[in-house]
Design a protein around this motif. Sequence first.
Motif, mmCIF file in Angstrom:
data_model
loop_
_atom_site.group_PDB
_atom_site.id
_atom_site.type_symbol
_atom_site.label_atom_id
_atom_site.label_comp_id
_atom_site.label_asym_id
_atom_site.label_seq_id
_atom_site.Cartn_x
_atom_site.Cartn_y
_atom_site.Cartn_z
ATOM 1 N N SER A 1 -8.876 88.099 61.048
ATOM 2 C CA SER A 1 -9.988 87.821 60.131
ATOM 3 C C SER A 1 -9.738 88.481 58.779
ATOM 4 O O SER A 1 -10.067 87.915 57.729
ATOM 5 C CB SER A 1 -11.306 88.311 60.725
ATOM 6 N N CYS A 2 -9.148 89.677 58.789
ATOM 7 C CA CYS A 2 -8.849 90.391 57.546
ATOM 8 C C CYS A 2 -7.861 89.585 56.707
ATOM 9 O O CYS A 2 -8.008 89.460 55.482
ATOM 10 C CB CYS A 2 -8.288 91.767 57.879
ATOM 11 N N ILE A 3 -6.853 89.021 57.363
ATOM 12 C CA ILE A 3 -5.856 88.219 56.656
ATOM 13 C C ILE A 3 -6.490 86.949 56.098
ATOM 14 O O ILE A 3 -6.243 86.564 54.943
ATOM 15 C CB ILE A 3 -4.687 87.874 57.597
ATOM 16 N N ASP A 4 -7.323 86.280 56.896
ATOM 17 C CA ASP A 4 -7.977 85.050 56.435
ATOM 18 C C ASP A 4 -8.874 85.325 55.229
ATOM 19 O O ASP A 4 -8.895 84.548 54.263
ATOM 20 C CB ASP A 4 -8.800 84.442 57.571
ATOM 21 N N LEU A 5 -9.627 86.428 55.279
ATOM 22 C CA LEU A 5 -10.486 86.780 54.151
ATOM 23 C C LEU A 5 -9.645 87.123 52.922
ATOM 24 O O LEU A 5 -10.020 86.807 51.790
ATOM 25 C CB LEU A 5 -11.380 87.962 54.533
ATOM 26 N N GLY A 6 -8.494 87.764 53.149
ATOM 27 C CA GLY A 6 -7.599 88.084 52.042
ATOM 28 C C GLY A 6 -7.085 86.842 51.348
ATOM 29 O O GLY A 6 -6.988 86.796 50.110
ATOM 30 N N GLU A 7 -6.767 85.813 52.127
ATOM 31 C CA GLU A 7 -6.331 84.548 51.543
ATOM 32 C C GLU A 7 -7.438 83.947 50.675
ATOM 33 O O GLU A 7 -7.183 83.430 49.579
ATOM 34 C CB GLU A 7 -5.945 83.569 52.658
ATOM 35 N N MET A 8 -8.689 84.012 51.146
ATOM 36 C CA MET A 8 -9.813 83.486 50.381
ATOM 37 C C MET A 8 -9.991 84.261 49.081
ATOM 38 O O MET A 8 -10.216 83.678 48.017
ATOM 39 C CB MET A 8 -11.093 83.555 51.215
ATOM 40 N N ILE A 9 -9.885 85.601 49.163
ATOM 41 C CA ILE A 9 -10.058 86.445 47.985
ATOM 42 C C ILE A 9 -8.953 86.181 46.969
ATOM 43 O O ILE A 9 -9.202 86.094 45.756
ATOM 44 C CB ILE A 9 -10.082 87.928 48.411
ATOM 45 N N LYS A 10 -7.735 86.024 47.441
ATOM 46 C CA LYS A 10 -6.618 85.726 46.542
ATOM 47 C C LYS A 10 -6.798 84.381 45.868
ATOM 48 O O LYS A 10 -6.571 84.232 44.659
ATOM 49 C CB LYS A 10 -5.303 85.756 47.320
ATOM 50 N N ASN A 11 -7.210 83.365 46.637
ATOM 51 C CA ASN A 11 -7.379 82.025 46.095
ATOM 52 C C ASN A 11 -8.497 81.952 45.060
ATOM 53 O O ASN A 11 -8.511 81.046 44.216
ATOM 54 C CB ASN A 11 -7.651 81.028 47.221
ATOM 55 N N LYS A 12 -9.422 82.902 45.102
ATOM 56 C CA LYS A 12 -10.493 82.946 44.102
ATOM 57 C C LYS A 12 -10.069 83.688 42.840
ATOM 58 O O LYS A 12 -10.866 83.837 41.908
ATOM 59 C CB LYS A 12 -11.737 83.605 44.702
ATOM 60 N N GLY A 13 -8.817 84.170 42.809
ATOM 61 C CA GLY A 13 -8.281 84.762 41.588
ATOM 62 C C GLY A 13 -8.420 86.257 41.460
ATOM 63 O O GLY A 13 -8.166 86.811 40.387
ATOM 64 N N HIS A 14 -8.801 86.946 42.530
ATOM 65 C CA HIS A 14 -8.949 88.393 42.441
ATOM 66 C C HIS A 14 -7.597 89.086 42.574
ATOM 67 O O HIS A 14 -6.672 88.572 43.202
ATOM 68 C CB HIS A 14 -9.896 88.897 43.530
#
Length: 213
Positions: A1-14
């Motif tokens: 779940s941590c990795i999946d959330l990290g992908e989402m955060i990266k894709n949002k430009g953070h």
Amino acid sequence: SCIDLGEMIKNKGHRGMQNFINFGKEAGASQTHPHSHTVERPNMMTWESDEIEIVAINSLNKLHDPFEEYMKKMRDSNHFIFENDVVFIIAPFAPSYPDQVDIYPKRRIRNVLDLTDRNNDISNFEREVLIKSILGVFHALRDRRGVTDFNFGIHQNDFNSNGSVYRLHFHIFPRNKNKLGGLETLFGGKVVSVDPELTAKELKEHYSIPYNN
């Protein structure tokens, strides 16, 4: 779940992410179940100047990896607990809390996204050893040092950190033995009433016992 959330955060430009787990009421968890927090690392106004400094530091670190140097020094000390081909575990010489334990991957992994085979050549075996090693420290601290409540922090590099030697690592901060007073809370001090060498000694003994289950 941590990795999946990290992908989402990266894709949002953070620029990066922060992760921590509160386990137990003394660690700030009002709920009886363990739960984690994953948040983005904000793009601060000083980010560009930070990047200039990071580039300068990384140019020096190409000839010197402080993590490798640190593990080499700790390997021959009374702070050493356990290592294998994947992880390196110690009770740090500068702990923030009594019975603190730090876990370092042997491989240069920048952040949790590098734990996926999409971004790295890390194997399922390495991931399993890493996660089971973290769980093993939880058990060792409970059985040997009576730790029931703790904060678990993940320190990691930003997503765009190519060339940086700063690597993913983990800190376990036991809380049920640490009762901060008013001055300590006000000024951010830490009262560490347990020698980290004692923590290392007892957990090292824990790791020397054959696991038959």
